[in-house]
Motif scaffolding. Structure first.
Motif, PDB file in Angstrom:
ATOM      1  N   ASP A  79     -61.135   0.530  62.779  1.00 50.66           N
ATOM      2  CA  ASP A  79     -60.959  -0.590  61.844  1.00 50.66           C
ATOM      3  C   ASP A  79     -60.046  -0.236  60.679  1.00 50.66           C
ATOM      4  O   ASP A  79     -60.123  -0.849  59.619  1.00 50.66           O
ATOM      5  CB  ASP A  79     -62.322  -1.037  61.306  1.00 50.66           C
ATOM      6  CG  ASP A  79     -63.066   0.100  60.603  1.00 50.66           C
ATOM      7  OD1 ASP A  79     -62.597   1.266  60.689  1.00 50.66           O
ATOM      8  OD2 ASP A  79     -64.099  -0.160  59.966  1.00 50.66           O
ATOM      9  N   PHE A  80     -59.195   0.764  60.889  1.00 51.09           N
ATOM     10  CA  PHE A  80     -58.363   1.256  59.792  1.00 51.09           C
ATOM     11  C   PHE A  80     -57.434   0.173  59.241  1.00 51.09           C
ATOM     12  O   PHE A  80     -57.407  -0.098  58.030  1.00 51.09           O
ATOM     13  CB  PHE A  80     -57.549   2.457  60.285  1.00 51.09           C
ATOM     14  CG  PHE A  80     -56.654   3.063  59.235  1.00 51.09           C
ATOM     15  CD1 PHE A  80     -57.176   3.809  58.205  1.00 51.09           C
ATOM     16  CD2 PHE A  80     -55.270   2.884  59.286  1.00 51.09           C
ATOM     17  CE1 PHE A  80     -56.354   4.383  57.235  1.00 51.09           C
ATOM     18  CE2 PHE A  80     -54.450   3.441  58.335  1.00 51.09           C
ATOM     19  CZ  PHE A  80     -54.989   4.189  57.302  1.00 51.09           C
ATOM     20  N   ARG A 128     -57.496  -3.149  59.555  1.00 52.41           N
ATOM     21  CA  ARG A 128     -58.193  -4.299  58.980  1.00 52.41           C
ATOM     22  C   ARG A 128     -58.718  -3.993  57.587  1.00 52.41           C
ATOM     23  O   ARG A 128     -58.588  -4.797  56.659  1.00 52.41           O
ATOM     24  CB  ARG A 128     -59.336  -4.709  59.901  1.00 52.41           C
ATOM     25  CG  ARG A 128     -60.187  -5.866  59.382  1.00 52.41           C
ATOM     26  CD  ARG A 128     -61.205  -6.300  60.417  1.00 52.41           C
ATOM     27  NE  ARG A 128     -62.048  -5.189  60.826  1.00 52.41           N
ATOM     28  CZ  ARG A 128     -63.133  -4.789  60.135  1.00 52.41           C
ATOM     29  NH1 ARG A 128     -63.465  -5.401  59.013  1.00 52.41           N
ATOM     30  NH2 ARG A 128     -63.871  -3.793  60.583  1.00 52.41           N
ATOM     31  N   ARG A 129     -59.262  -2.798  57.415  1.00 51.34           N
ATOM     32  CA  ARG A 129     -59.837  -2.454  56.109  1.00 51.34           C
ATOM     33  C   ARG A 129     -58.748  -2.189  55.072  1.00 51.34           C
ATOM     34  O   ARG A 129     -58.939  -2.460  53.883  1.00 51.34           O
ATOM     35  CB  ARG A 129     -60.758  -1.251  56.250  1.00 51.34           C
ATOM     36  CG  ARG A 129     -61.979  -1.511  57.138  1.00 51.34           C
ATOM     37  CD  ARG A 129     -62.950  -0.358  57.096  1.00 51.34           C
ATOM     38  NE  ARG A 129     -63.482  -0.196  55.732  1.00 51.34           N
ATOM     39  CZ  ARG A 129     -64.242   0.831  55.345  1.00 51.34           C
ATOM     40  NH1 ARG A 129     -64.536   1.778  56.235  1.00 51.34           N
ATOM     41  NH2 ARG A 129     -64.681   0.916  54.123  1.00 51.34           N
ATOM     42  N   ARG A 187     -57.621  -5.521  53.826  1.00 53.12           N
ATOM     43  CA  ARG A 187     -58.615  -6.128  52.939  1.00 53.12           C
ATOM     44  C   ARG A 187     -58.784  -5.360  51.622  1.00 53.12           C
ATOM     45  O   ARG A 187     -59.560  -5.792  50.772  1.00 53.12           O
ATOM     46  CB  ARG A 187     -59.962  -6.188  53.652  1.00 53.12           C
ATOM     47  CG  ARG A 187     -60.005  -7.171  54.827  1.00 53.12           C
ATOM     48  CD  ARG A 187     -61.378  -7.187  55.446  1.00 53.12           C
ATOM     49  NE  ARG A 187     -61.466  -8.150  56.542  1.00 53.12           N
ATOM     50  CZ  ARG A 187     -62.582  -8.379  57.247  1.00 53.12           C
ATOM     51  NH1 ARG A 187     -63.688  -7.707  56.963  1.00 53.12           N
ATOM     52  NH2 ARG A 187     -62.572  -9.282  58.205  1.00 53.12           N
ATOM     53  N   GLU A 224     -60.182  -2.384  51.330  1.00 55.61           N
ATOM     54  CA  GLU A 224     -61.497  -1.741  51.334  1.00 55.61           C
ATOM     55  C   GLU A 224     -61.423  -0.218  51.316  1.00 55.61           C
ATOM     56  O   GLU A 224     -62.444   0.456  51.367  1.00 55.61           O
ATOM     57  CB  GLU A 224     -62.282  -2.197  52.571  1.00 55.61           C
ATOM     58  CG  GLU A 224     -62.599  -3.683  52.558  1.00 55.61           C
ATOM     59  CD  GLU A 224     -63.340  -4.119  53.811  1.00 55.61           C
ATOM     60  OE1 GLU A 224     -63.683  -5.306  53.903  1.00 55.61           O
ATOM     61  OE2 GLU A 224     -63.578  -3.256  54.702  1.00 55.61           O
ATOM     62  N   LYS A 225     -60.232   0.327  51.253  1.00 51.93           N
ATOM     63  CA  LYS A 225     -60.003   1.770  51.119  1.00 51.93           C
ATOM     64  C   LYS A 225     -60.736   2.562  52.217  1.00 51.93           C
ATOM     65  O   LYS A 225     -61.676   3.309  51.956  1.00 51.93           O
ATOM     66  CB  LYS A 225     -60.442   2.252  49.741  1.00 51.93           C
ATOM     67  CG  LYS A 225     -59.774   3.561  49.314  1.00 51.93           C
ATOM     68  CD  LYS A 225     -60.064   3.867  47.868  1.00 51.93           C
ATOM     69  CE  LYS A 225     -59.328   5.118  47.427  1.00 51.93           C
ATOM     70  NZ  LYS A 225     -59.570   5.439  46.005  1.00 51.93           N
ATOM     71  N   PRO A 226     -60.300   2.426  53.464  1.00 52.66           N
ATOM     72  CA  PRO A 226     -60.941   3.162  54.564  1.00 52.66           C
ATOM     73  C   PRO A 226     -60.655   4.660  54.471  1.00 52.66           C
ATOM     74  O   PRO A 226     -59.811   5.107  53.688  1.00 52.66           O
ATOM     75  CB  PRO A 226     -60.293   2.553  55.807  1.00 52.66           C
ATOM     76  CG  PRO A 226     -58.946   2.116  55.336  1.00 52.66           C
ATOM     77  CD  PRO A 226     -59.157   1.625  53.924  1.00 52.66           C
ATOM     78  N   PHE A 281     -56.040   4.147  51.145  1.00 55.74           N
ATOM     79  CA  PHE A 281     -57.058   4.797  51.981  1.00 55.74           C
ATOM     80  C   PHE A 281     -57.353   6.186  51.411  1.00 55.74           C
ATOM     81  O   PHE A 281     -56.660   6.665  50.521  1.00 55.74           O
ATOM     82  CB  PHE A 281     -56.589   4.899  53.439  1.00 55.74           C
ATOM     83  CG  PHE A 281     -55.385   5.767  53.644  1.00 55.74           C
ATOM     84  CD1 PHE A 281     -55.499   7.112  53.938  1.00 55.74           C
ATOM     85  CD2 PHE A 281     -54.099   5.216  53.552  1.00 55.74           C
ATOM     86  CE1 PHE A 281     -54.387   7.906  54.122  1.00 55.74           C
ATOM     87  CE2 PHE A 281     -52.970   6.013  53.732  1.00 55.74           C
ATOM     88  CZ  PHE A 281     -53.116   7.356  54.018  1.00 55.74           C
TER      89      PHE A 281
END
Length: 377
Positions: A108-109, A111-112, A115, A117-119, A166
């Motif tokens: 899900d790298f 997608r995050r 968004r 979301e800082k994967p 990230f």
């Protein structure tokens, strides 16, 4: 007492030069060793290796994942040599030493990242040799700010600010605290065995030749292999005692982790001790004096220390130096020892190194028996 005569001094000087040229081995060593040392230290030694073999597990095929891999390659610290399909396959590549680093990009790298979301991505390092991975690990600090700079534009770039898009999570495997002793102390086992067994055997047999006792031995109906076994058997016990002492001290004084892999370690120790003793016997068949035997032993030990990965990172050396290092048995023995003690490798993981040591034993033993002189010259 007569006055100083420069004519007599000159005569002695000429005599010494002639004597030096007669001892061709000593003369060659005096010229060759400085050249070898200068070449090795100048070209082969590199304390900040680059282009380290890296494996990757990509759980999604996306533009962001490809940009991340390209950024790692552009740093010149990472060369991707394998793409794993499962986490266990990635772990095996790291455990067996085929990869120095292992990178995992989650599914899900992208997608995050989109968004905000800082994967996280996972980078695992084979930290058995801290100096080999230190520079590459430090370079990872700048990766989150640069890797996706060309991909995150407009609204995506604004969403990613002010934090990096990230995070990089670094796991130092096998030596998480980067303790140098975990790498050096196991490596000392190979160097100490080489120093003592090769030189002791070469000097012992050559000493008998100088004292004349070898003439009595040569007059017996003994076969070359029988002489070799009889001469080397006591030193096998010496090598085993040295191994036991070093391992006990490594565990008690330096707290080197004894992860396991004892079967592979036992096989490696047996092959290396046998090969080292056979090499010492081979040197004794060539050397005419104890001085020559010591010189030839040192000629073998010097590259063993510098090109085996004991003192300097093996992968930091240029390709030609690595080719030479692969021929040196100490290189393969150090991998067996470190792999057994730090990674709990089994024989299945070490078969290449054990096969190289077995080939070394066979070749050196055959050469020693062929060189063994049945009669004195």
């Amino acid at each position: 007492m007569s006055a100083l005569s420069w004519t007599r001094v000159l005569a002695v000087l000429v005599k010494e030069f002639k004597q030096l040229t007669r001892d061709r081995l000593t003369y060659a060593m005096m010229l060759a060793i400085p050249v070898i040392q200068l070449t090795l230290f100048g070209y082969a030694i590199n304390t900040e290796p680059r282009h380290l073999p890296t494996a990757v597990l990509v759980q999604e095929d996306s533009r962001y994942a490809r940009s991340l891999i390209a950024a790692l390659e552009n740093s010149r610290y990472f060369d991707f040599v394998a793409e794993a399909r499962t986490p266990s396959e990635l772990d095996a590549l790291l455990r067996t030493g085929q990869a120095q680093f292992a990178v995992t990009i989650p599914g899900d790298f992208s997608r995050r990242v989109a968004r905000g979301e800082k994967p996280q991505i996972l980078v695992e390092a084979d930290a058995t040799d801290p100096s080999a991975t230190g520079g590459a690990v430090a370079a990872l600090a700048a990766l989150p700010d640069r890797a996706l700079a060309h991909d995150l534009k407009g609204a995506l770039a604004a969403r990613g600010q002010p934090a990096a898009p990230f995070e990089v999570v670094i796991h130092r495997r096998y030596n998480p605290e980067a303790i140098t002793a975990y790498n050096i102390v196991p490596g000392l086992l190979g160097i100490i065995l080489s120093l003592t067994l090769v030189m002791m055997t070469a000097l012992s047999v050559t000493r008998e030749t100088e004292r004349g006792t070898m003439e009595t031995l040569l007059s017996t109906p003994l076969e070359p292999i029988e002489v070799m076994i009889g001469k080397l058997a006591p030193y096998v016990m010496v090598g085993l005692i040295q191994t036991a002492i070093i391992l006990v001290m490594a565990a008690s004084l330096f707290e080197v982790p004894m992860a396991g892999g004892w079967l592979g370690l036992t096989a490696g120790v047996a092959l290396f001790i046998t090969g080292s003793l056979a090499l010492g016997f081979l040197i004794s068949t060539v050397a005419r004096s104890q001085l020559q035997a010591m010189q030839m032993s040192f000629f073998y030990i010097l590259p063993s220390i510098l090109l085996s990965g004991f003192m300097f990172p093996f992968r930091g050396m240029p390709a030609w130096a690595q080719w030479i290092g692969e021929v040196i048995p100490v290189t393969h023995f150090l991998r067996v020892v470190r792999g057994s003690l730090l990674k709990s490798q089994g024989i299945g993981d070490q078969w290449r190194e054990l096969a190289a040591l077995a080939a070394f034993v066979c070749v050196v033993t055959a050469l020693a028996m062929a060189r063994y002189r049945r009669t004195l010259d």
